[in-house]
Every structure is written in C-alpha cells, then in structure tokens.
Design a protein around this motif. Structure first.
Motif: not given
Length: 340
Positions: A223-227, A126-138
């Motif tokens: 950072g390669i992390s999760f959403a 019923t649930t889960g977690y997914m990968g995402a990138f965190c990108v520092n804008n400055p």
C-alpha cells in the motif's frame, strides 16, 4: 485531511467566535483559529496549549484542507479569524492567501529550519506528514518477493497487481506522491514512470490511509500511503514493514500564519509563539511523523517502525509553490491517463 467538521473543542465555542467576528467586536484573551488538523490530534494540541497559555481562549473552526481554502477565499474581503494553524503549505502559498497574511517571526522560530518557512516570514510549518509504503510481510513471503526499497522497485514485473495507492484527485496523500515523483524525475520521465507503475496497480482508492490498511489486512501486498498510518498499524500489531523510498519521501507541511486583519494581534502572536514552544513540540511528537523543530527526540515507536532520528535526511525537497500552481493540470492529466 479528511472531514468537514466545525465543532467546539475543549470548551472553546465556535459560534461565539463567529458572532464576535461578524459584529466587529474584539475581546482580549480570545482568538479565532482556522485549522485542518485531524480532530483527535487537534484536541490534544489544544489541551496542551491551554495548559501552557491559560490566559488565551481559542475558538476553533476545523475544516478539510480544500474546504478551508474555499472558506478563506470566500471571506477574503472580511476575514473572520486571527490565525491559520496546521494548514497545507501547498494551499498557504496561494498568492490570494498570502495577501491576507501578516509577516511574523515567533519567538523560537530559529529552531525551525529555513526550508520549512516562507522566506518573507508570511508562514512557517511546525508539523507535516510524509509518504511511505506499507508492505505486508506474509504476502511477500508467500510469493517469495524481495522487499522493495525505492519507487523504481515498484515497477518490477513481479509486483503486477499487488499495489494499491490513493487517487490524487481525492487524496492529499495521493497528490503528494504524484507531485514528488514528477519533481524528482522531471515531467517527461515522471509520467513514463507513472505509466509503468499503473501496470502494477490493483486499484486506486480515495483515502490516503486506506492503502496501508488494505496492505495491513492482506487485501493487497503493498500500500502506497503515509508514514504515520504505517507506524500506527505496526504499533497495533499488523504484520507490515514501513518502507521510505530511497529517492526521498514526498511530504506535505502543515503551516501556521497570522492574519493581517486580526483584531487580537497580541494574543494571536502569543498563540503562534506557543506553536514553536517546547510544550507544543512535546505534543506534536506524539502525533506527527514530521516535526520540523531541530533537536527532536523521536518517539521510540516511530524509530522502531523505521523513521530516522533526523527526518530531514529522508524527505524529498518539495517545491510547494510548483505543486500548488500545477495541481489542477497534473490531476487532469492523471485522470485522463489512469481513470477508466
């Protein structure tokens, strides 16, 4: 999932549950549940469940995914629980685990697409977690860098030394990234890609959330992390952009199942019915980036951070059985190549 914690939750007493199991006593209206949900979300889910189904008491054992797997295998000849809830699908598909399960299709299961449940009815997610990138804008602006949109972008030379990601040997998030890359590209091309990615890597760290936190703090650019960590950090005001790779996001499902040795079968089934109910879905929506029930109303802060209303459109079609069967081999190869 992190941690190794067994403690009472919302008036639910673990010690009593284990004593009852050990003595062979069954009690109407009481079940024992094993889970790997994080403590804060688990407490919220249990409060919602108790509100909707007040006639069932739930005793909880909460352990990390790996520790829960070890415990279940150790107890295989005499399981101590009635239900598995919110546990990694890549562990649930282990044939030794499946042997302990009773097929069950809860009321309302049709809301969960077939891709998120076992074809023989042994488990459903019923649930889960997914990968995402965190990108520092400055940091991106300072170095005049273009925003990445894909895994392929991350191996461009301008990102040398600017990446951080979790170690797959210690992090489930790290492993879901590696396993999805090897599946989407094929192993030969996938390992060649990971060789190129390694050249741009500043460091590998143990936690799945820390790469996003490092990027949020400006310690690393990407950072390669999760959403969900990206969404939370954006909501807290950190200057990052969440990027879901265009090739599709690797993910892990959190699955539920009925134990065939349950001494409280009807109450266990009633609990599993609740896990696909509107009340459960409403609570999941507050905490999870992946909620599998169709027709989900995505929270505003999730869509503002960049998640689409239909999460299935951005998920890579993970082969959970392959990821489980090849885990030890893949991690050993990864360590040989990239741990110095």
């Amino acid at each position: 999932m992190l941690g190794n914690i067994a403690r009472p939750m919302a008036g639910m007493f673990l010690g009593t549950a284990l004593v009852l199991s050990l003595s062979g006593v069954s009690q109407a209206g009481k079940i024992t549940v094993y889970t790997s949900y994080e403590e804060d979300e688990l407490a919220a889910f249990l409060d919602a469940m108790k509100n909707d189904v007040p006639d069932i008491d739930v005793d909880v054992l909460r352990l990390s995914t790996g520790d829960l797997r070890a415990r279940m295998l150790a107890e295989a000849s005499n399981p101590k629980h009635d239900v598995i809830w919110g546990w990694a699908a890549t562990s649930m598909v282990d044939p030794r685990i499946v042997e302990m399960l009773e097929p069950y299709s809860p009321a309302g299961i049709d809301k969960v697409p077939e891709r998120f449940r076992d074809k023989d009815g042994y488990w459903f997610a019923t649930t889960g977690y997914m990968g995402a990138f965190c990108v520092n804008n400055p940091e991106m602006e300072k170095d005049n860098l273009a925003m990445p949109s894909s895994w392929q972008d991350l191996i461009k030379p301008e990102y040398e030394g600017k990446l951080v990601m979790p170690n797959p040997a210690s992090s489930g998030t790290g492993y879901l990234h590696i396993a999805s890359i090897l599946q989407m590209m094929g192993e030969e091309e996938g390992w060649a890609y990971l060789d190129a990615l390694d050249k741009n890597m500043d460091q590998y760290i143990k936690s799945g959330s820390k790469p996003c936190n490092a990027a949020s703090a400006g310690e690393n650019t990407i950072g390669i992390s999760f959403a969900l960590r990206a969404i939370k950090n954006i909501d807290e005001g950190y200057p990052i952009t969440m990027v879901i790779p265009s090739e599709g996001a690797g993910h892990e499902l959190e699955a539920n199942a009925l134990m065939k040795t349950s001494q409280n079968m009807e109450d266990a089934k009633k609990f599993l019915d609740w896990t696909v109910s509107k009340g459960a879905e409403a609570e999941y929506n507050k905490w999870k980036s992946i909620v599998t029930m169709q027709g989900r109303e995505m929270p505003e802060k999730f869509t503002e951070a960049g998640l689409p209303d239909d999460i299935s459109t951005v998920l890579f079609e993970v082969d959970y059985a392959w990821a489980a069967e090849n885990r030890d081999r893949i991690i050993a190869e990864w360590q040989k190549r990239y741990e110095n």
